[in-house]
Structures are given as structure tokens and as C-alpha cells.
Design an enzyme around this catalytic site. Sequence first.
Site, PDB file in Angstrom:
ATOM      1  N   ALA A  15      54.766 -10.981  -1.063  1.00 45.45           N
ATOM      2  CA  ALA A  15      53.880 -10.134  -0.259  1.00 45.45           C
ATOM      3  C   ALA A  15      53.620  -8.789  -0.933  1.00 45.45           C
ATOM      4  CB  ALA A  15      54.477  -9.927   1.132  1.00 45.45           C
ATOM      5  N   SER A  42      56.845 -20.991  -9.599  1.00 45.84           N
ATOM      6  CA  SER A  42      55.448 -20.611  -9.350  1.00 45.84           C
ATOM      7  C   SER A  42      54.527 -20.969 -10.511  1.00 45.84           C
ATOM      8  CB  SER A  42      55.359 -19.097  -9.073  1.00 45.84           C
ATOM      9  OG  SER A  42      56.051 -18.767  -7.889  1.00 45.84           O
ATOM     10  N   ARG A 101      68.178   2.800  -7.208  1.00 44.51           N
ATOM     11  CA  ARG A 101      67.872   3.987  -6.403  1.00 44.51           C
ATOM     12  C   ARG A 101      68.986   5.025  -6.399  1.00 44.51           C
ATOM     13  NH1 ARG A 101      65.483   0.470  -1.397  1.00 44.51           N
ATOM     14  NH2 ARG A 101      63.430  -0.009  -2.320  1.00 44.51           N
ATOM     15  N   CYS A 132      61.095   1.629   1.987  1.00 42.26           N
ATOM     16  CA  CYS A 132      59.859   1.874   2.732  1.00 42.26           C
ATOM     17  C   CYS A 132      60.060   2.847   3.890  1.00 42.26           C
ATOM     18  CB  CYS A 132      59.277   0.558   3.239  1.00 42.26           C
ATOM     19  SG  CYS A 132      60.463  -0.502   4.103  1.00 42.26           S
ATOM     20  N   SER A 162      57.587  -7.994   8.150  1.00 37.40           N
ATOM     21  CA  SER A 162      57.131  -8.101   6.766  1.00 37.40           C
ATOM     22  C   SER A 162      58.094  -7.420   5.810  1.00 37.40           C
ATOM     23  CB  SER A 162      55.727  -7.524   6.601  1.00 37.40           C
ATOM     24  OG  SER A 162      55.659  -6.199   7.086  1.00 37.40           O
ATOM     25  N   GLY A 163      58.961  -6.549   6.341  1.00 38.03           N
ATOM     26  CA  GLY A 163      60.004  -5.968   5.512  1.00 38.03           C
ATOM     27  C   GLY A 163      60.971  -7.007   4.986  1.00 38.03           C
ATOM     28  N   ARG A 238      64.981  -4.053  13.906  1.00 39.82           N
ATOM     29  CA  ARG A 238      63.886  -4.976  13.565  1.00 39.82           C
ATOM     30  C   ARG A 238      63.165  -5.368  14.855  1.00 39.82           C
ATOM     31  NH1 ARG A 238      62.263  -5.524   8.549  1.00 39.82           N
ATOM     32  NH2 ARG A 238      64.256  -6.313   7.769  1.00 39.82           N
ATOM     33  N   HIS A 245      55.871  -0.040   9.982  1.00 40.44           N
ATOM     34  CA  HIS A 245      57.115   0.476  10.552  1.00 40.44           C
ATOM     35  C   HIS A 245      56.821   1.704  11.411  1.00 40.44           C
ATOM     36  CE1 HIS A 245      59.120  -2.344   8.151  1.00 40.44           C
ATOM     37  NE2 HIS A 245      59.737  -1.572   7.279  1.00 40.44           N
ATOM     38  N   ASN A 319      54.450  -0.558   5.803  1.00 39.00           N
ATOM     39  CA  ASN A 319      55.625  -0.701   4.955  1.00 39.00           C
ATOM     40  C   ASN A 319      55.355  -1.462   3.673  1.00 39.00           C
ATOM     41  OD1 ASN A 319      55.434  -2.791   7.164  1.00 39.00           O
ATOM     42  ND2 ASN A 319      56.912  -3.827   5.849  1.00 39.00           N
TER      43      ASN A 319
END
Length: 344
Positions: A15, A42, A101, A132, A162-163, A238, A245, A319
Amino acid sequence: MSEKLNLAVVGATGAVGEAMLSILAEYGFGDENVHALASANSLGKTVDFGNRSLAVEVLDDFNFAGTDFALFSAGAGISLEHAPRAAAAGCTVIDNTSAFRRDENIPLVVPEINGDLLKDLPAGSIISNPNCSTIQMLIAIAPIHKAAGIDRINVATYQSVSGAGAKGMEELARQTMDRLSFKEVTPSVFVQPIAFNAIPVIDTMQENDYTREEMKLHWETQKILRDNNIAVNATAVRIPVFFGHSEAVHLETSRDIDLDAVREVMKKAPGLVLVDSNDPQAQVTAVTHAAGKDAVFVSRLRRDLSHPRGIDMWVVGDNVRKGAALNAVQILKMIVTGKMPVES
């Protein structure tokens, strides 16, 4: 660099990867040489890129030599394995996962806030994209931090499925149909049923009884705002929304600042739209305002009745777009042009 940039998108069939390809075309990279990379599963697939299609190539077999930039969004494990390989080949990596991160030597960048970290980065660097939820919260509050400092943040996030990727969206759709058909639902992606429900657990539980998603807001806020004294207390939930979000943010400033001054700095902040209205129908929501949009939206701005320097607000953002793909493309654009892209 060659006359045309050589770019790679890792996780191109996911996504966020699909969004990266779409936004790259929107933001002026449609004529560049672009490689769509994914797993061997793929191979044989194609993905859309502007007005053309790209054949998916296998990441494991790809040689990053000669590739100027690679945008990674295929999971932290994939990034830990392949991002250093790409960087060693001289390719600058913009990584959308949690892999780097917290690394002190790798910049964690929201271009509107700390884009100065991108100046004069050598080829072969790794740059990390924040979580996000962190991105949209900091777009909203960074102007206040700059104006008056922030001592403490209490935030509750209400995060779309979708997160959790395409499988999360499929699970919500399937469970919704099952619930409406009076069938029992069996969760697989989420720890409990998501349809018509709110689940107060995102990511894994930590030893301090917070989830990893909640701790990301704490760690990343301090790093991006360059202030280890900011305390962030988060609850991540969630909810059954496909995209976008939402966050209820309550903060305490270090210095006195009146609400009119807060409004002014927020209205001038890049990437932020303040809807300053008491009309119930004007209040921003993930569905009506954020989904598919580049900006972060704020409404319900008000003084916190429980604290003399407290400020409350409601923050929404897409997000997948600003929370992931767009932020990465903005980093790329800022490096290439030396300035922030104009928002669409």
C-alpha cells in the site's frame, strides 16, 4: 548523478509502495528511471507509475550500484538486510520502517520541521522516516514548541487499519460483512475483532506496559524536536476506519502563550491546516478532510481547563500519504532541489 535520476522503490506492491510511486509521479519524478522492487513472489507483476507501468523486479537480485535514491517500505527486517547494502553501493536510502529510527547516527526527518538535517548529506546515507502517528502530531505541535516550548504531551491516537497494510484493510472489510450477516468473526491480523470495535493495542507490549507504537511517539518526538525533556504519554487505539489517523492531543507549554498567538503560528506552519471554527459540521475528520490529502488538519483548538498552560486539539492526517509515502518523497525532493516541495 546522471542526467536522469535512477530511483528504486522497495516494497512497490504494498500500500505504501504504491502510494510512493503515485506521489513520485505527482511531485515531478515521472520522467526519471524508476525500479519497482519486491520479493520473488511478485515477479511477473506490474505496478502503475504515472501514465506508465513498471515491471516488478526482485529485490534480492537487484544491484543498487548506479541508483541515486531508494525509498524503502517493505518492513524493518527487509530494511535491515538491504538498506545497508544499497548505501554501501552509494545509493541514498530513505527508509519508511522502524529499522533505523532510534539510531543516533541516522537522521529522523519531517521536512517541515527538521529538514535542515538533509543539507550536505553524502551519497550513500540512510535517512529514516518517522512513524505515521508521530509525523502528523509533530506537524501540528512543532510550531507551538518553537514559540513557547513544550513540557508534556498526552495523546490518544485512533488509528486506521491501513496502518497494518492491505491485510488489515481486508480483515476490516471481511469482518464488517460477516457482522452484518450475523456471522462469527475470527481475527487474524488484529488481536481482537476490529469491525465495530476499538482495540487499545497496536504493536507489541513492552516491559513498561506501554505498546511499542505508544513508545514510538515518545522516542521519536524527542529526537525530531531535539528536546529530550519533552514527556510524551500516549495511548494508541486501532479503530475500524480504512484510511486516516485521528489524535486527541493535550499539551502543556513551557512558557505562557495565549491562544491567539497559537493560532497565528499554526496558520503559518507548512503542511498544516487549522480549521478554527465552533461549527460542529466544520470539525475535521479523517474521512472528510485527511484521506487522500497532503496536509495535516487541526480543529477543536482550545485552552485546557485543567492546566494554566494547557492546550487541546484534534489532529487528523492520511497515514499512508503524509504519514509515510509523501514524507519520504518530500525528503527526496528537498535533497534534490534544496527546498521544500510545494504542497498539492
